[in-house]
Structure formats: C-alpha cells, structure tokens
Design a protein around this motif. Structure first.
Motif, PDB file in Angstrom:
ATOM      1  N   GLU A  88       0.872  -1.172   0.000  1.00  9.61           N
ATOM      2  CA  GLU A  88       0.000   0.000   0.000  1.00  9.61           C
ATOM      3  C   GLU A  88       0.906   1.219   0.000  1.00  9.61           C
ATOM      4  O   GLU A  88       1.575   1.529   0.989  1.00  9.61           O
ATOM      5  N   HIS A  90       0.401   4.428  -0.041  1.00  8.49           N
ATOM      6  CA  HIS A  90       0.043   5.647   0.679  1.00  8.49           C
ATOM      7  C   HIS A  90       0.454   5.488   2.136  1.00  8.49           C
ATOM      8  O   HIS A  90      -0.088   4.654   2.865  1.00  8.49           O
ATOM      9  N   LEU A  91       1.422   6.287   2.557  1.00  5.70           N
ATOM     10  CA  LEU A  91       1.901   6.246   3.935  1.00  5.70           C
ATOM     11  C   LEU A  91       1.190   7.342   4.716  1.00  5.70           C
ATOM     12  O   LEU A  91       1.289   8.529   4.383  1.00  5.70           O
ATOM     13  N   THR A  92       0.461   6.946   5.748  1.00  5.23           N
ATOM     14  CA  THR A  92      -0.370   7.882   6.497  1.00  5.23           C
ATOM     15  C   THR A  92       0.274   8.224   7.830  1.00  5.23           C
ATOM     16  O   THR A  92       1.131   7.504   8.335  1.00  5.23           O
ATOM     17  N   ARG A 104      -7.941   5.796   7.501  1.00  4.94           N
ATOM     18  CA  ARG A 104      -6.594   6.147   7.069  1.00  4.94           C
ATOM     19  C   ARG A 104      -6.537   6.603   5.624  1.00  4.94           C
ATOM     20  O   ARG A 104      -5.661   7.386   5.251  1.00  4.94           O
ATOM     21  N   HIS A 105      -7.472   6.134   4.803  1.00  4.98           N
ATOM     22  CA  HIS A 105      -7.461   6.550   3.395  1.00  4.98           C
ATOM     23  C   HIS A 105      -7.814   8.023   3.236  1.00  4.98           C
ATOM     24  O   HIS A 105      -7.638   8.587   2.149  1.00  4.98           O
ATOM     25  N   THR A 110      -0.986  12.358   3.930  1.00  5.09           N
ATOM     26  CA  THR A 110      -0.524  11.187   3.180  1.00  5.09           C
ATOM     27  C   THR A 110       0.699  11.517   2.329  1.00  5.09           C
ATOM     28  O   THR A 110       0.754  12.551   1.663  1.00  5.09           O
ATOM     29  N   ASN A 131       2.316  -1.371   5.968  1.00  4.55           N
ATOM     30  CA  ASN A 131       1.830  -1.060   4.629  1.00  4.55           C
ATOM     31  C   ASN A 131       1.999  -2.215   3.661  1.00  4.55           C
ATOM     32  O   ASN A 131       1.695  -2.071   2.473  1.00  4.55           O
ATOM     33  N   ASP A 148      -2.350  -2.619  -6.346  1.00 10.21           N
ATOM     34  CA  ASP A 148      -2.619  -1.193  -6.127  1.00 10.21           C
ATOM     35  C   ASP A 148      -3.707  -0.690  -7.078  1.00 10.21           C
ATOM     36  O   ASP A 148      -4.749  -0.181  -6.622  1.00 10.21           O
ATOM     37  N   MET A 291      -7.979   1.518   3.633  1.00 12.43           N
ATOM     38  CA  MET A 291      -6.967   0.709   4.317  1.00 12.43           C
ATOM     39  C   MET A 291      -7.555   0.105   5.595  1.00 12.43           C
ATOM     40  O   MET A 291      -7.894   0.832   6.522  1.00 12.43           O
ATOM     41  N   PHE A 292      -7.666  -1.222   5.646  1.00 13.99           N
ATOM     42  CA  PHE A 292      -7.247  -2.147   4.593  1.00 13.99           C
ATOM     43  C   PHE A 292      -8.435  -3.009   4.168  1.00 13.99           C
ATOM     44  O   PHE A 292      -8.260  -4.130   3.707  1.00 13.99           O
TER      45      PHE A 292
END
Length: 342
Positions: A88, A90-92, A104-105, A110, A131, A148, A291-292
């Motif tokens: 994933e 996108h690092l939040t 988290r999305h 992000t 992730n 993805d 997520m997720f």
C-alpha cells in the motif's frame, strides 16, 4: 542495486545504481519481483506541470509492486522473511483526525512512495511493515504487482451496491476494465463500458463486459435498446476524467442513480447540476484504497474466482523500461508489467 531514478527536474528516467535502502524500526525490506506502470509514473517520466509541482528529484519512482520480504526491522511482528507481499503505497501519519478514527485513506498528511519518497522501481524497496499486504494464498507475482490499481477499481466498484444493477463504466483503461469485471462479479445485471480506443474495448469484451461501446460510433441510447433497459443506469463508474464522459453519464442515469468518480480531470468540469438535483443523483469522489478493507476485498474476490490476469497485456524486463513506458503511454493496451527478477 539497480533502480529507475528521476535524476533531475526534467523529462526522462535513468536506470542507475543506488544504495540498497536501510531498514529502520517498524520497517521491512522487500526484494522486488515485478512492478506495474501507473499513470502517475507517466506524469513523472514526462515531467509535466503536475510532476513539477509534486515531485522533487532525485527520486526512485514507482509504487505498484510485488516481492518477497528479505529483512525485517526492530519490533516488526506483522510480516516475516519469505512472505510474498504487495504494498500500500500511501503512507499515512496515524495522528490526524481521520487516521485516529480508522479512516486512514482520508489522512490529510498522506505521502506516496515513488512520489514524495523513494519508490519500488528498484531491486529492493523498504517501507513500513504495516503497509505490506501478505498474500496468504498462492498468487502470481504479476497479479500481485497490480494490487494497487486493482484496489482502486475495487474501491470504486464496491462503493455502491451492485447486485442486479445496470452499470455504466466510462473509460476502458486497465482500472476501468478491472472495475467492470468487479461489477460483474459482484452481481451487476448489465455492465456497459465506453472508450475511444477500439483495442481497449476489444480487451474489455474478451474479459466479460456485456457491451463495449465507442461513443464515436454508437450512443448510450443504443446500449439501452440492445440490452432492453427500460430506465437509465443505476450505477456509474467514471474512470476517464473526461468532461464529455461525465456529462454523458449524468444524462444517462436513472432517478436516484449513484456515480463513483475515480477519473481525475485535468481541468475544471462544467456539468448540468439541475439534472443532478432534479434526478436526485449521488456523485462521490474516490481516491486510492480503503486501508485495509479494500485489500481484504481484493483477496476475497480472487479467492472466489475472479481472474484479473487478462488485464495484463504487456511484459518487459526492467532494462527495457523505455519501451515499457512507451507502450503504457500509447493508451491502447491493458496493464504493463516490468520484471525485476535477476
């Protein structure tokens, strides 16, 4: 290690040697097996206005990948060496209101691998272990590499109930075709897809779409007549970013119809809001994956028999990246994969 790098601010990429990333606490090192080329990568390679305003060189690009965990950092317990994983990208932050509420999305902080931080077009990539999505059931590295974009399609297609609905998908790129396949698998009655590329429409037809239509030669009314539809479409999935496609979709929806919009327009779009109001339409913007929960749905869809391998139409070695990018940019095929295995 070899990596595909945006060396300076300008067009082009360079396959060059860089250091293997170090693994910190809470991180894992993945030996990359295969990667998918995304529209974002095309923007960065071309260095258009969007890339110039979002990317700082030098940067290892790429965010669609599959691989095997080869090293874990301190305190990592959720993945193990030898696990087959996708990532994933996108690092939040984990600290904003949405993150703390489990959304988290929707994180406002992000960061994306291959965009803000070094990515996966390389022999190895390091990222937070949380992730990584571990594939607990057998899956090919090629299909795992497109989880993805598959997630984008699943997030969009499952935003609204599908069972028994008539669905219109505008845009037959790889994600549009995947969304159409998910819609059909989730119980839609009719799935119609539109695009200006006859090659992509042909691919969509082979992969099970009920009707693939080029608006240059046929209208959405033709689809109504051919499929015996008495009212408009119940669900619309806008995947193209085209103003013409969105306006046509709005005009073709039934009263109370619902539209999920993933396609990103390049400019502002003028639409008929009178129709939106009077026909009580819902338009919802979609970005990335939940997520997720979306990742769970992806795995379950494959386990229940959905075969998405056919959307991959072109495969290249990473040393052939220029040809791979040119093929992806042509807009006529499906998903383009690059192999990083030695």
């Amino acid at each position: 290690m070899k990596a595909l790098v945006k060396r300076t601010a300008g067009p082009g990429l360079e396959l060059t040697d860089v250091d293997v990333p170090q693994v910190g606490p809470g991180e894992a090192l993945v030996q990359v097996k295969q990667t998918g080329i995304c529209g974002t990568d095309l923007h960065i390679e071309a260095w258009d206005d969007w890339a110039a305003s979002h990317v700082r060189a030098p940067l290892v690009v790429g965010h669609e990948f599959s691989g095997v965990v080869v090293e874990i950092g301190e305190s990592v317990t959720d993945v193990s060496v030898g696990d087959v994983v996708s990532g994933e990208g996108h690092l939040t932050c984990g600290r904003c209101r949405n993150c703390r509420a489990g959304r988290r999305h929707l994180c406002i902080n992000t960061r994306g691998i291959g965009v803000q931080i070094d990515g996966a077009f390389a022999e190895y990539v390091a990222m937070p272990s949380g992730n990584l999505w571990v594939h607990e059931h057998p899956i090919g590295f090629d299909v795992a590499a497109i989880f993805d974009p598959f997630g984008n399609a699943v997030h969009t297609a499952l935003t609204f109930p599908m069972l028994g609905e008539d669905v219109l998908v505008t845009g037959a790129g790889p994600i549009g075709i995947l969304a159409a396949m998910v819609s059909h698998h989730a119980g839609a009655r009719n799935v119609v897809i539109t695009d200006l590329s006859d090659q992509r429409l042909e691919l969509a037809s082979r992969l099970g779409v009920d009707l693939a239509l080029n608006p240059r030669t046929r209208t959405l009314q033709d689809a109504h007549d051919q499929l015996g539809m008495k009212e408009g479409f119940d669900v619309g999935l806008e995947m193209s970013g085209s103003p013409v496609a969105l306006r046509g979709m709005i005009a073709s929806m039934t009263h109370g119809g619902r539209i999920a919009m993933l396609g990103l327009p390049s400019d502002e779009i003028s639409i008929d809001f009178a129709t939106v109001v009077l026909n009580m339409l819902t338009i919802k913007g979609i970005y990335g994956r939940e997520m997720f929960e979306t990742w769970y749905a992806m795995s379950v869809l494959l386990q229940s028999g959905l075969d998405i391998s056919g959307v991959i139409t072109d495969r290249f070695d990473h040393t052939e990246y220029e040809q791979a990018f040119a093929t992806a940019r042509s807009g006529h095929g499906g998903k383009v994969i690059m192999n990083w295995e030695k």
